[in-house]
Write an enzyme that holds these catalytic residues in place. Structure first.
Site, PDB file in Angstrom:
ATOM      1  CG  HIS A  86       3.832  42.045  26.052  1.00 30.60           C
ATOM      2  ND1 HIS A  86       2.538  42.516  26.191  1.00 30.60           N
ATOM      3  CD2 HIS A  86       3.735  40.895  25.352  1.00 30.60           C
ATOM      4  CE1 HIS A  86       1.712  41.665  25.605  1.00 30.60           C
ATOM      5  NE2 HIS A  86       2.411  40.675  25.079  1.00 30.60           N
ATOM      6  CG  ASP A 243       6.595  40.491  17.152  1.00 26.66           C
ATOM      7  OD1 ASP A 243       5.533  40.684  17.768  1.00 26.66           O
ATOM      8  OD2 ASP A 243       7.460  39.670  17.533  1.00 26.66           O
TER       9      ASP A 243
END
Length: 506
Positions: A86, A243
């Site tokens: 994001h 991640d």
């Protein structure tokens, strides 16, 4: 160099630091180094970083890890990247960064989220397989349109965090499908940018990057990047991913029936699924393993709350931060499970699962003269574990339970915290020998250049360093505590909203 001798580098941009790991093709960690990155909060609930700080940290960490590994730069067969989903970097037509990057944990777009839900909640969910929340790029960019229209108009290219960093090496512009889904601008079924979703905020499709596979080789290290980082010019560069995708992959989650619990800046509970599980309470992403998805529930504050407690109440000027953490851990270990009735809710930055409420606030409830410093640390560990239990329960209610959880993130280093998580979730907790996003990114680099035949072959290299089994007595204790924890949250939620209005002057 034989394939078994190849070295692979993974670069992970975290919320507080950038880490580089060099991994041998047999899965052994050769060297690792990290450098801090600063987060600014110019207003309550805001979370921003300067992308140039990422590049500085990346150059420093790469030079440090290469020196530590004592290997020639040419020994690195490939590099890959990961970073928080994001988080976007916006560039103008001249390639200049327009403003600081808004992070995934930023809560400023609450009003825009409400507007998008009122306008097109079901439509967004049907296309993107996820619901609008302040963590997603779409409402963040609607905030940009409303609050900084000049910046909105200047955007020529949108990068996701790991892609902007990777472009310093290759000069190319692309993203992978996993990070693309994290923008809430992607059609999940077609894996193409959605004109319909972009039109909701007046976003220009031309600003969005081409989409490639996470394992795709997208370029090679250029001359300027080689000089800045110490890597060899021409080293293959693999796209990489978010991640959590890299971390779950690096923890060995390539088959169903295993959960991954991450104790990092935020905490997440992830499970593998052969298809998306569209549900307003869940987050759905494609997985690095082809043909699979991973489904997430998450709590916003974890290691960040631990650090906040340390820095606010335990650390003095000149203290070594790691030593203070160790001392806090020892104090908490001396306190009985349940912290003698002291409860903590980790809502320092609002909350995601299961409440999806950016206005929730953290609390310690039940304090008395009998409570000392160790009680507050233990209550923090337990409070985050209770929140993870809330996350797990959301998955379990939808048939996505698990009996074994791999634990990742900095918080997993605490044996006490691992035991609390095992007891709270009533599952066996396994600590991988190496498990973080930079390790997963390194394995992904190996898949991309053919060092490993497949993602599953790479994941076979993951080993377990420690196993923690739940204790039946403590499982029963936390079973009694969980309803109290939830009732406190429910009772305080309306007051949290009133506090927000009070601070805002309303």
């Amino acid at each position: 160099m034989a394939a078994t001798e190849a070295l692979l580098a993974g670069i992970d941009l975290g919320a507080g630091s950038l880490k580089v790991s060099i991994v041998r093709a047999d899965g052994a960690l050769v060297a690792e180094a990290s450098r801090p990155v600063a987060t600014e909060s110019p207003q309550p609930g805001w979370s921003e970083q300067d992308p140039q700080d990422w590049w500085r940290a990346c150059c420093q960490a790469l030079r440090a890890v290469l020196a530590q590994a004592a290997c020639p730069a040419r020994a690195i067969a490939a590099i890959s990247f990961s970073a928080g989903a994001h988080t976007q970097v916006l560039e103008d037509a001249q390639g200049r960064v327009i403003r600081p990057a808004i992070l995934w944990n930023d809560q400023r777009s609450r009003a825009q989220t409400q507007a998008l839900r009122a306008q097109a909640d079901a439509q967004i969910f049907a296309i993107a397989a996820n619901r609008a929340n302040p963590t997603w790029t779409l409402p963040q960019m609607l905030w940009l349109r409303d609050a900084e229209p000049e910046s909105f108009a200047r955007v020529a290219r949108l990068y996701l965090a790991k892609d902007w960093l990777r472009a310093r090496f290759t000069g190319t512009w692309e993203t992978d499908s996993i990070d693309a889904l994290g923008t809430l601008m992607l059609d999940a079924a077609s894996v193409r940018w959605s004109q319909t979703l972009c039109d909701l905020i007046g976003w220009r499709m031309a600003t969005l990057p081409p989409i490639v596979a996470s394992k795709a080789v997208v370029g090679h290290v250029g001359a300027a990047a080689a000089r800045a980082t110490g890597l060899a010019e021409g080293t293959p560069v693999v796209c990489g991913s978010s991640d959590t995708a890299a971390e779950t992959f690096g923890a060995g989650m390539v088959h169903e029936g295993m959960g991954v619990v991450k104790l990092a800046t935020a905490a997440t509970v992830s499970v593998l699924s052969p298809q998306p599980r569209p549900d307003w309470a869940l987050i759905n992403y494609y997985h690095i393993v082809p043909g699979h998805w991973y489904v997430i529930t998450a709590t916003n504050s974890c290691a960040s709350a631990h650090k906040w407690l340390r820095d606010t109440f335990f650390r003095r000027a000149g203290d070594d931060g790691s030593a203070v953490f160790d001392a806090m851990d020892r104090q908490a270990a001396a306190v009985a499970a349940g912290a003698e009735g002291l409860f903590f809710h980790p809502y320092l930055n609002g909350e995601r699962s299961p409440h999806w409420d950016p206005l929730l606030r953290a609390d310690f409830v039940g304090a008395g003269f009998n409570h000392g410093a160790g009680h507050f640390v233990r209550a923090l560990y337990e409070g985050i574990a209770y929140s993870l239990r809330d996350c797990r329960d959301v998955l379990q209610a939808r048939g996505l339970g698990f009996a074994v959880a791999r634990l990742t993130g900095g918080g997993a280093r605490s044996a006490l915290w691992r035991q609390i998580v095992a007891d709270m979730l009533d599952v066996q907790v396994e600590l991988p020998t190496v498990a973080d996003a930079s390790f997963g990114a390194a394995l992904l680099a190996g898949v991309g250049v053919g060092v490993f035949a497949s993602e599953q072959d790479a994941a076979k290299l993951v080993t377990v360093a420690a196993r923690t089994r739940p204790d039946p007595a403590r499982v029963a204790l936390y079973e009694r505590g969980a309803p109290i924890y939830r009732d406190i949250q429910a009772a305080l939620a309306p007051l949290n909203h009133r506090i927000h209005d009070f601070v805002a002057g309303r």
